[in-house]
Write a protein that holds these residues in place. Sequence first.
Motif, PDB file in Angstrom:
ATOM      1  N   PHE A  63       0.814  -1.221   0.000  1.00 41.77           N
ATOM      2  CA  PHE A  63       0.000   0.000   0.000  1.00 41.77           C
ATOM      3  C   PHE A  63       0.846   1.269   0.000  1.00 41.77           C
ATOM      4  O   PHE A  63       0.342   2.350   0.240  1.00 41.77           O
ATOM      5  N   ASP A  64       2.139   1.099  -0.253  1.00 36.11           N
ATOM      6  CA  ASP A  64       3.042   2.239  -0.216  1.00 36.11           C
ATOM      7  C   ASP A  64       3.659   2.432  -1.600  1.00 36.11           C
ATOM      8  O   ASP A  64       4.423   1.580  -2.074  1.00 36.11           O
ATOM      9  N   PRO A  65       3.339   3.570  -2.262  1.00 40.69           N
ATOM     10  CA  PRO A  65       3.837   3.761  -3.631  1.00 40.69           C
ATOM     11  C   PRO A  65       5.370   3.823  -3.696  1.00 40.69           C
ATOM     12  O   PRO A  65       5.958   3.547  -4.740  1.00 40.69           O
ATOM     13  N   ASP A  66       5.999   4.189  -2.573  1.00 36.86           N
ATOM     14  CA  ASP A  66       7.464   4.306  -2.584  1.00 36.86           C
ATOM     15  C   ASP A  66       8.175   3.027  -2.138  1.00 36.86           C
ATOM     16  O   ASP A  66       9.400   2.978  -2.094  1.00 36.86           O
ATOM     17  N   LEU A  96      -6.070   5.541   3.394  1.00 35.57           N
ATOM     18  CA  LEU A  96      -6.490   4.817   2.184  1.00 35.57           C
ATOM     19  C   LEU A  96      -7.972   5.069   1.930  1.00 35.57           C
ATOM     20  O   LEU A  96      -8.821   4.223   2.196  1.00 35.57           O
ATOM     21  N   ASN A  97      -8.281   6.273   1.447  1.00 39.21           N
ATOM     22  CA  ASN A  97      -9.693   6.616   1.276  1.00 39.21           C
ATOM     23  C   ASN A  97     -10.042   7.076  -0.138  1.00 39.21           C
ATOM     24  O   ASN A  97     -11.147   7.523  -0.392  1.00 39.21           O
ATOM     25  N   THR A 100      -9.171   4.786  -5.852  1.00 37.41           N
ATOM     26  CA  THR A 100      -8.113   3.943  -6.427  1.00 37.41           C
ATOM     27  C   THR A 100      -7.374   3.134  -5.359  1.00 37.41           C
ATOM     28  O   THR A 100      -6.580   2.257  -5.701  1.00 37.41           O
ATOM     29  N   ASP A 101      -7.655   3.408  -4.094  1.00 33.77           N
ATOM     30  CA  ASP A 101      -6.970   2.668  -3.031  1.00 33.77           C
ATOM     31  C   ASP A 101      -7.445   1.215  -2.903  1.00 33.77           C
ATOM     32  O   ASP A 101      -6.964   0.486  -2.047  1.00 33.77           O
ATOM     33  N   VAL A 102      -8.399   0.824  -3.733  1.00 34.94           N
ATOM     34  CA  VAL A 102      -8.794  -0.597  -3.719  1.00 34.94           C
ATOM     35  C   VAL A 102      -7.948  -1.426  -4.689  1.00 34.94           C
ATOM     36  O   VAL A 102      -8.118  -2.629  -4.799  1.00 34.94           O
ATOM     37  N   LEU A 103      -7.012  -0.766  -5.367  1.00 32.03           N
ATOM     38  CA  LEU A 103      -6.269  -1.463  -6.431  1.00 32.03           C
ATOM     39  C   LEU A 103      -4.873  -1.917  -6.018  1.00 32.03           C
ATOM     40  O   LEU A 103      -4.187  -2.589  -6.779  1.00 32.03           O
ATOM     41  N   TRP A 104      -4.444  -1.551  -4.813  1.00 29.56           N
ATOM     42  CA  TRP A 104      -3.045  -1.781  -4.430  1.00 29.56           C
ATOM     43  C   TRP A 104      -2.617  -3.240  -4.517  1.00 29.56           C
ATOM     44  O   TRP A 104      -1.542  -3.552  -5.032  1.00 29.56           O
ATOM     45  N   VAL A 127     -15.933  -5.035   6.398  1.00 30.48           N
ATOM     46  CA  VAL A 127     -15.698  -4.568   5.026  1.00 30.48           C
ATOM     47  C   VAL A 127     -14.778  -3.357   5.139  1.00 30.48           C
ATOM     48  O   VAL A 127     -15.196  -2.281   5.542  1.00 30.48           O
ATOM     49  N   THR A 128     -13.533  -3.546   4.809  1.00 28.08           N
ATOM     50  CA  THR A 128     -12.576  -2.442   4.878  1.00 28.08           C
ATOM     51  C   THR A 128     -11.907  -2.319   3.527  1.00 28.08           C
ATOM     52  O   THR A 128     -12.135  -3.137   2.628  1.00 28.08           O
TER      53      THR A 128
END
Length: 280
Positions: A63-66, A96-97, A100-104, A127-128
Amino acid sequence: MTVLSVCNHKGGTGKTTTAIHVAAALGLSGWRPLVIDLDPQGFLTRTMGVGEPDPEQSVVAFFDPDADLEQIEVREASGFDLIPSSDTLTRRMRDLNKPTDVLWVREALQRLDLAYDLVLLDTAAAVTVYSLNALVASRHVLIPVLPEYQSVVGAEQTHKTTQLVENKLNPLLETRHFLFTQVDARKRMHKTYREYIREKHGPEVLEHVIRTSTSLAKSQDGTTTIFDHDPTARGAIDYANATDELMTRIREASDGPDEEQSPPPDPAESAPELSEMLNS
Ligand SMILES: Nc1ncnc2c1ncn2[C@@H]1O[C@H](COP(=O)(O)OP(=O)(O)O)[C@@H](O)[C@H]1O
Ligand SMILES: [Mg+2]
């Protein structure tokens, strides 16, 4: 590589036990399974004897782009590999709100290009954004259901969520499989609820069930699975049979005519449904 989520919006339905034992059964049959613990509470990670990892070596990196995904330390569990959870997931959830945060997870799996036959994603009861990530990354969903009221309600809600995710976010989400767990043949209510689910979701319900098994409950105390300490126990036999049936069904679905891949819909367009799901 097949990706399968283990999901039920209610707790205590046997998700973690199922993720561990399906993976272990597959390992024994010569498959290469990977389990990813997406539950911020990390019960699966701890059950398999893995202590709190550095966040960058855990699933948090997804979940971290870096993050450098190569830093993730894949652990060896009993018959399968494991990417551990971390406490940091809970803190990270606040950020994560975005739609697109469901795509990680889907993107991380694509980037990692792992050499596993099957990836199992264990999820938390709510459901998170993490359970949605699991469903968006998956082709199949296994719904463990204890034949009692709360768990049956949770299983049906989960089924609805998977349909919503299929319609809005992941058209490749193909099959759902209900698996009865902790079944006690002496309880009349168990029979009633099993009949109810079979009547309503017949073709999606696995024939094999997991009976209550003290050795299965006990196997959670150490770092082993039931296949290590009591392979003749009914919990071992039940999970071996259910896993065979599940894999046959998954194989049949993948051999079917719907193999063609369509591009995923734009998650930004699904934002209202997404926030509805997260707030329900
Ligand atoms: N078939 C079974 N027989 C006996 N106990 C079980 C069985 N399956 C799970 N359990 C126990 O039930 C509890 C909840 O199971 P768990 O897999 O952690 O559920 P979830 O991940 O859905 O919250 C655990 O203590 C586990 O050891
Ligand atoms: Mg669990």
